[in-house]
Design a protein around this motif. Structure first.
Motif, PDB file in Angstrom:
ATOM      1  N   LYS A 102      13.453   8.131  -1.164  1.00  0.00           N
ATOM      2  CA  LYS A 102      13.256   7.175  -0.082  1.00  0.00           C
ATOM      3  C   LYS A 102      14.484   6.281   0.059  1.00  0.00           C
ATOM      4  N   ASP A 106      13.251   3.580   5.237  1.00  0.00           N
ATOM      5  CA  ASP A 106      12.007   4.341   5.385  1.00  0.00           C
ATOM      6  C   ASP A 106      10.813   3.394   5.449  1.00  0.00           C
ATOM      7  N   SER A 107       9.892   3.679   6.342  1.00  0.00           N
ATOM      8  CA  SER A 107       8.767   2.769   6.589  1.00  0.00           C
ATOM      9  C   SER A 107       7.590   2.985   5.640  1.00  0.00           C
ATOM     10  N   ASP A 108       7.579   4.105   4.900  1.00  0.00           N
ATOM     11  CA  ASP A 108       6.422   4.411   4.047  1.00  0.00           C
ATOM     12  C   ASP A 108       6.700   4.121   2.574  1.00  0.00           C
ATOM     13  N   LEU A 109       7.588   3.180   2.306  1.00  0.00           N
ATOM     14  CA  LEU A 109       7.960   2.895   0.926  1.00  0.00           C
ATOM     15  C   LEU A 109       6.771   2.416   0.102  1.00  0.00           C
ATOM     16  N   ASP A 111       3.601   2.955   0.363  1.00  0.00           N
ATOM     17  CA  ASP A 111       2.695   4.058   0.042  1.00  0.00           C
ATOM     18  C   ASP A 111       3.280   4.934  -1.056  1.00  0.00           C
ATOM     19  N   THR A 112       4.591   5.168  -1.000  1.00  0.00           N
ATOM     20  CA  THR A 112       5.256   5.986  -2.020  1.00  0.00           C
ATOM     21  C   THR A 112       5.134   5.338  -3.392  1.00  0.00           C
ATOM     22  N   ARG A 114       2.896   3.377  -4.543  1.00  0.00           N
ATOM     23  CA  ARG A 114       1.527   3.323  -5.077  1.00  0.00           C
ATOM     24  C   ARG A 114       1.009   4.697  -5.474  1.00  0.00           C
ATOM     25  N   ARG A 115       1.725   5.735  -5.125  1.00  0.00           N
ATOM     26  CA  ARG A 115       1.332   7.083  -5.532  1.00  0.00           C
ATOM     27  C   ARG A 115       1.837   7.365  -6.947  1.00  0.00           C
ATOM     28  N   CYS A 119       9.780   8.942  -7.893  1.00  0.00           N
ATOM     29  CA  CYS A 119      10.535   8.663  -6.671  1.00  0.00           C
ATOM     30  C   CYS A 119      11.903   8.074  -6.996  1.00  0.00           C
ATOM     31  N   HIS A 147      15.478  -4.833   7.517  1.00  0.00           N
ATOM     32  CA  HIS A 147      14.578  -4.094   6.628  1.00  0.00           C
ATOM     33  C   HIS A 147      14.056  -5.011   5.519  1.00  0.00           C
ATOM     34  N   HIS A 149      11.123  -5.637   4.637  1.00  0.00           N
ATOM     35  CA  HIS A 149      10.023  -5.073   3.861  1.00  0.00           C
ATOM     36  C   HIS A 149      10.545  -4.342   2.620  1.00  0.00           C
TER      37      HIS A 149
END
Length: 253
Positions: A102, A106-109, A111-112, A114-115, A119, A147, A149
């Motif tokens: 990532k 990237d906007s899905d950081l 979520d990544t 928490r999986r 990464c 960015h 977030h």
């Protein structure tokens, strides 16, 4: 090729004059961000992009044994300031593609993170998208605003994890800002660690850096192409493997 050598190459591609002199002066003073800013402005965008690709994508750098050992430590989250792909390619080879990569944009950081998948977070972007790599003072300032977030996620990671920095420079504005903010906002918390060559920087400067960023440094002899660092990482990998075996037997998580 390291950062200084890349900038020297950029300076050499500029015609003799004020801009070339300014770039060389900034490199000599260690102000690499300004040097890159001047060089990028002086070159056409396609020329600068071509230089990036020529130096960092077309060289086909191969991983060294230390890359294999770092992958072998198997940290779930790896943060890198590098925009080349040496580590992630080796990691995906050794771990059979089980690595999510990532970038800061990237906007899905969240979520990544928490999986459960491993990464790699590339805080300066990737050479695959050279137009979004972070090189200059303007790039850093723009990224922190555009960015936000991503930087909030980094701040959370520095609060909840202990990081060991390998080959990182404390001249990096992002790392300095985040670590300094962490150190003064949460006084008395556990430190992060940085591995660096002995004598760089000199002890009085090192003491200030450790205090202002809540760091503990681990110094090594850089002789023989940093052989002591490679040996230390290999030993750390073995210690991690031993500890994991102990946890499996004791279930003392």
């Amino acid at each position: 090729m390291n950062w200084d050598e890349f900038l020297q190459s950029l300076a050499g591609s500029l015609p003799t004059g004020d801009k070339r002199t300014a770039v060389e002066q900034c490199i000599g003073e260690g102000d690499l961000l300004t040097a890159c800013e001047i060089a990028r402005k002086a070159l056409r965008p396609d020329v600068f992009k071509g230089e990036l690709l020529r130096h960092f994508a077309e060289k086909r750098f191969k991983p060294a044994p230390i890359h294999k050992d770092i992958v072998g430590i198997d940290s779930r989250i790896v943060i890198t300031t590098n925009f080349d792909k040496i580590y992630e390619m080796e990691a995906n080879t050794m771990l059979h593609g089980d690595i999510l990569v990532k970038n800061y944009y990237d906007s899905d950081l969240a979520d990544t993170l928490r999986r459960q998948q491993r990464c790699v977070l590339k805080i300066h972007g990737t050479i695959d998208t050279p137009d979004k790599t972070i090189f200059t003072r303007t790039d850093y300032a723009s990224a922190r605003i555009t960015h936000r977030h991503f930087y909030r996620a980094l701040e959370a990671l520095f609060m909840t994890h202990t990081f060991v920095f390998l080959g990182a420079s404390m001249r990096d504005p992002d790392l300095r800002l985040i670590l300094e903010d962490y150190a003064y906002r949460y006084g008395g918390t556990r430190p992060h660690f940085m591995v660096m060559p002995s004598g760089s920087p000199v002890p009085p400067v090192l003491e200030v850096l450790e205090e202002s960023m809540n760091l503990r440094t681990i110094c090594y002899d850089p002789a023989l192409n940093h052989a002591e660092l490679a040996t230390g990482i290999s030993e750390l990998k073995n210690l991690v493997e031993t500890e994991r075996a102990t946890l499996r037997n004791t279930l003392n998580w």
